[in-house]
Design a protein around this motif. Structure first.
Motif, mmCIF file in Angstrom:
data_model
loop_
_atom_site.group_PDB
_atom_site.id
_atom_site.type_symbol
_atom_site.label_atom_id
_atom_site.label_comp_id
_atom_site.label_asym_id
_atom_site.label_seq_id
_atom_site.Cartn_x
_atom_site.Cartn_y
_atom_site.Cartn_z
ATOM 1 N N LEU A 29 0.829 -1.204 0.000
ATOM 2 C CA LEU A 29 0.000 0.000 0.000
ATOM 3 C C LEU A 29 0.866 1.258 0.000
ATOM 4 C CD1 LEU A 29 -2.736 -1.073 2.590
ATOM 5 C CD2 LEU A 29 -2.958 -0.947 0.102
ATOM 6 N N LYS A 30 1.950 1.229 0.787
ATOM 7 C CA LYS A 30 2.839 2.388 0.837
ATOM 8 C C LYS A 30 3.551 2.593 -0.505
ATOM 9 C CE LYS A 30 3.793 2.193 5.820
ATOM 10 N NZ LYS A 30 3.385 3.575 6.165
ATOM 11 N N ILE A 31 3.932 1.488 -1.159
ATOM 12 C CA ILE A 31 4.596 1.583 -2.465
ATOM 13 C C ILE A 31 3.632 2.133 -3.509
ATOM 14 C CG2 ILE A 31 5.552 0.218 -4.360
ATOM 15 C CD1 ILE A 31 6.866 -1.564 -2.268
ATOM 16 N N GLU A 32 2.383 1.702 -3.453
ATOM 17 C CA GLU A 32 1.386 2.212 -4.398
ATOM 18 C C GLU A 32 1.213 3.713 -4.236
ATOM 19 O OE1 GLU A 32 -3.414 1.954 -4.943
ATOM 20 O OE2 GLU A 32 -2.360 0.080 -4.535
ATOM 21 N N GLU A 33 1.141 4.167 -2.973
ATOM 22 C CA GLU A 33 0.986 5.588 -2.728
ATOM 23 C C GLU A 33 2.224 6.363 -3.183
ATOM 24 O OE1 GLU A 33 -0.659 9.099 -1.921
ATOM 25 O OE2 GLU A 33 -1.665 7.140 -1.948
ATOM 26 N N ASP A 47 11.615 -0.185 -10.418
ATOM 27 C CA ASP A 47 11.594 -1.056 -9.236
ATOM 28 C C ASP A 47 10.222 -1.058 -8.575
ATOM 29 O OD1 ASP A 47 14.228 -1.728 -9.581
ATOM 30 O OD2 ASP A 47 14.998 -0.213 -8.201
ATOM 31 N N ILE A 48 9.640 0.132 -8.454
ATOM 32 C CA ILE A 48 8.321 0.230 -7.822
ATOM 33 C C ILE A 48 7.277 -0.524 -8.642
ATOM 34 C CG2 ILE A 48 6.466 1.815 -7.189
ATOM 35 C CD1 ILE A 48 8.562 3.882 -6.528
ATOM 36 N N ALA A 49 7.327 -0.343 -9.974
ATOM 37 C CA ALA A 49 6.378 -1.061 -10.833
ATOM 38 C C ALA A 49 6.537 -2.572 -10.665
ATOM 39 C CB ALA A 49 6.602 -0.657 -12.292
ATOM 40 N N GLN A 50 7.780 -3.034 -10.574
ATOM 41 C CA GLN A 50 8.023 -4.468 -10.335
ATOM 42 C C GLN A 50 7.362 -4.908 -9.041
ATOM 43 O OE1 GLN A 50 9.466 -6.765 -12.151
ATOM 44 N NE2 GLN A 50 11.205 -5.981 -13.314
ATOM 45 N N ILE A 86 9.711 6.595 -22.117
ATOM 46 C CA ILE A 86 9.643 6.415 -20.665
ATOM 47 C C ILE A 86 8.734 5.245 -20.292
ATOM 48 C CG2 ILE A 86 10.177 8.831 -20.171
ATOM 49 C CD1 ILE A 86 7.207 9.239 -19.508
ATOM 50 N N CYS A 87 7.710 4.982 -21.087
ATOM 51 C CA CYS A 87 6.841 3.830 -20.841
ATOM 52 C C CYS A 87 7.652 2.536 -20.940
ATOM 53 C CB CYS A 87 5.680 3.821 -21.836
ATOM 54 S SG CYS A 87 4.467 2.514 -21.544
ATOM 55 N N ASP A 88 8.471 2.440 -21.978
ATOM 56 C CA ASP A 88 9.308 1.243 -22.148
ATOM 57 C C ASP A 88 10.317 1.108 -21.015
ATOM 58 O OD1 ASP A 88 7.988 0.603 -24.458
ATOM 59 O OD2 ASP A 88 9.505 1.416 -25.808
ATOM 60 N N GLN A 89 10.858 2.221 -20.526
ATOM 61 C CA GLN A 89 11.870 2.152 -19.467
ATOM 62 C C GLN A 89 11.253 1.805 -18.112
ATOM 63 O OE1 GLN A 89 13.566 6.101 -20.258
ATOM 64 N NE2 GLN A 89 15.510 5.141 -20.708
ATOM 65 N N ILE A 90 10.124 2.409 -17.795
ATOM 66 C CA ILE A 90 9.500 2.171 -16.488
ATOM 67 C C ILE A 90 8.990 0.735 -16.377
ATOM 68 C CG2 ILE A 90 7.500 2.777 -15.047
ATOM 69 C CD1 ILE A 90 7.945 5.688 -15.882
ATOM 70 N N PHE A 91 8.518 0.179 -17.475
ATOM 71 C CA PHE A 91 7.959 -1.175 -17.425
ATOM 72 C C PHE A 91 8.873 -2.203 -18.083
ATOM 73 C CE2 PHE A 91 4.178 1.645 -17.294
ATOM 74 C CZ PHE A 91 3.775 1.323 -16.001
ATOM 75 N N ASP A 92 10.159 -1.873 -18.172
ATOM 76 C CA ASP A 92 11.126 -2.821 -18.720
ATOM 77 C C ASP A 92 11.242 -4.038 -17.794
ATOM 78 O OD1 ASP A 92 13.199 -3.875 -20.332
ATOM 79 O OD2 ASP A 92 14.698 -3.033 -18.974
#
Length: 623
Positions: free
Chosen positions: A145-149, A220-223, A296-302
């Protein structure tokens, strides 16, 4: 023989003694062997007894060694468990503190907790493993929850719209607004002879939408979010924040959504300006904003198990619809000649951008974007071709009686080159036909002028306009340098014809021939010659005033051509007038009313020539 016989008994006796000795030796050796066997057998019995006596001691020693090994293993296991508890305490403190101050340490703590879960999941025989697992899993749920926020806050913080100036700085220099005109739109930074060619090597710099140092953390957060099962939250946060930022950036740039009805209601000047802006907005949107968003989409969700193509398609959908809707509205609006080449300009930019659109909107999820872009390009090409046909017919059928009174560029010519064309080679044949039809029509219109000088001025203006427009457009490649040089000569020929027809009569008035060739002293004693000179001056004054009154209303709209034509007239008129005044002025200056004859000094004539071709009305004439 007797000696040999006597020796034989001695040899046999010797051999017998030796055999006897060998026999005794063998008997003694056998005895020794039997004794050794007896001794070794005794040792064997003693060793067996000793081994039997030591066996209990060996068993106790092995048991002690095994016990030590088990103790070591137990101690090591205990150390491992205790270290897990220590890691759990440290990770718990970091998780409860939150990720805002030190995101990297927070993510490391989350990874530690996941490692603890793996440890106790594989060591379930540990008495308290279930309780530890429950505690750690609760911590992981809080961390999710904290990571999502934190993801939401970071995306909000770094998803601000980009100011137009920052985008303009990423454009090639040829497309940036002029520095001395802060309100100018991009693309008006100066016109090269062939602007479309300069675009082929133009360098666009992708803007920094999110600081590079933040991207790995967001990855990292997206992972973490996806692994924690919060894929939908991650999807929605990213789509909404980036989509809103993109739409705001386009609005700040000046992009607006217009319908077919809006376009149809616009005056041509306003629509033309919006089309010019739209062409530049499309380049900025695709080459800078959309390309940056894709990056940036490709980098964040790589490396993330995430449908990034679908997310990208949804966040860009509204912006793409807004951009393409204007082009679609123009393509579907009522056809008219002035739209001919702006349609081709619009088609050209869509054709230019299509390969990049295919790359940016790759994947099945983005197929609708690719198809919409390609569809618009096809509609613009179709509308342009239909407008070509309409225009060709209009040029051929335009009534030759329609002329412009001041000899300036005809509206039909300006329709042809209103914005500077950027055509495709497949339109070459049609373009050539239209050019020829236009020239034929202009020739017909020029014959309607009563004043031959205005005929040549009209042709000079219109053909010069055509040449200048071709040089600045794709038509240069279609028509070629030979066409340009040939028509430049035609412009010059018409300028020379104008000069000959308009100024021949007044130059004849200033001609020395016929005015007397014996010098001023002879003329001063001749009343006829003096009268002739007076008549010449009067004739010059009348003709020049008539030419000034008429030709100051005529128009040469191109400043460079206008100055060149004035200079050409001055170069033949002023030397002739100066010479005439210098040679014969004293014949009238000494008589009555000298200003009646030498009404204009050469300097005044030069000044008045500067008022020609300005399109002045009668009441506006400076003199």
């Amino acid at each position: 023989m007797v000696v040999a016989a006597a020796a034989r008994p001695q040899t046999a006796e010797a051999l017998s003694k030796r055999a006897s000795m060998l026999r005794d030796s063998l008997q003694r050796s056998q005895g020794n062997t039997d004794g050794m066997v007896t001794i070794l057998g005794s040792f064997d019995h003693r060793l067996s007894a000793l081994e039997a006596a030591m066996r209990p001691t060996q068993v106790r020693t092995h048991a002690i060694r095994m016990a030590h090994e088990n103790i070591d293993k137990t101690i090591k296991a205990a150390d491992g468990i205790l270290s897990q508890f220590d890691l759990a305490r440290r990770a718990e403190a970091a998780v409860l503190k939150g990720p805002h101050e030190d995101l990297e340490s927070y993510l490391e703590a989350v990874d530690l907790l996941k490692g603890i879960v793996r440890f106790f999941s594989t060591n379930k025989n540990f008495k308290s493993s279930e309780g530890v697992l429950n505690h750690v899993n609760n911590l992981l749920a809080k961390s999710a929850l904290k990571i999502e926020e934190e993801f939401r806050q970071l995306m909000t913080t770094y998803s601000k719209p980009i100011e137009p100036d920052r985008l303009f700085d990423c454009l090639p220099k040829s497309l940036r607004p002029t520095k001395d005109d802060p309100d100018a739109e991009p693309g008006n930074a100066g016109h090269s002879e062939h602007p479309s060619k300069s675009l082929e090597t133009a360098v666009y710099r992708t803007p920094t939408l999110i600081p590079p140092r933040i991207l790995p953390l967001m990855n990292d957060i997206a992972q973490q979010l996806i692994q924690a099962g919060n894929q939908q939250s991650c999807y929605k946060i990213y789509r909404d924040t980036r989509g809103s930022a993109l739409e705001s950036s386009l609005r700040k740039l000046g992009v607006e959504k217009l319908s077919k009805e809006d376009v149809q209601k616009m005056q041509w000047e306003a629509l033309e300006a919006k089309i010019g802006n739209w062409i530049h907005f499309m380049r900025i949107a695709v080459k800078l904003l959309l390309a940056g968003e894709r990056k940036i989409c490709d980098q964040i969700f790589d490396g993330v198990n995430f449908n990034k193509d679908q997310c990208f398609a949804e966040l860009t959908a509204n912006s793409v619809v807004t951009l393409l809707s204007f082009g679609d509205a123009v393509a579907k609006s009522k056809r008219s000649p002035e739209k001919l080449f702006v349609l081709l300009d619009m088609y050209e930019v869509m054709h230019e951008l299509q390969p990049e659109i295919e790359v940016i909107f790759e994947g099945k999820s983005c197929s609708e974007m690719r198809e919409a872009s390609l569809g618009l390009a096809k509609r613009l090409a179709q509308t342009a071709q239909e407008t070509f046909a309409d225009f060709e017919e209009a040029v051929e059928k335009d009534a030759s009686k329609t002329i412009v009174n001041d000899g300036t560029v005809h509206p039909l010519t300006s329709y042809e080159f209103e914005t500077g064309s950027e055509t495709e080679s497949q339109l070459a044949v049609v373009t050539m036909r239209i050019m020829q039809a236009l020239q034929n029509n202009l020739d017909g219109k020029s014959k309607q002028y009563r004043d031959p000088a205005l005929t040549y001025l009209f042709l000079m203006n219109n053909i010069h306009y055509m040449v200048r427009s071709v040089r600045r457009s794709e038509a240069k490649d279609i028509l070629g340098d030979d066409w340009i040089q040939r028509h430049r000569r035609i412009v010059q020929q018409n300028a020379n014809q104008y000069k000959r027809v308009a100024w021949a009569k007044i130059l004849q008035t200033l001609s020395i021939q016929g005015a007397g060739s014996t010098g001023s002293s002879d003329l001063s004693s001749s009343g006829v010659s003096r009268a002739m000179i007076k008549e010449r001056f009067k004739s010059f004054n009348m003709q020049f005033e008539e030419l000034h009154a008429k030709q100051s209303q005529w128009i040469v709209p191109d400043q460079e051509l206008r100055e060149s034509l004035r200079l050409a007239v001055a170069e033949v008129l002023l030397p002739a007038y100066r010479s005439f005044v210098k040679r014969f002025g004293n014949l009238v200056e000494n008589g009555k009313n000298p200003h009646k004859y030498v009404r204009y000094s050469p300097e005044m004539v030069e000044q008045l020539l500067g008022e020609f071709f300005e399109g002045q009305q009668w009441g506006e004439q400076k003199r």
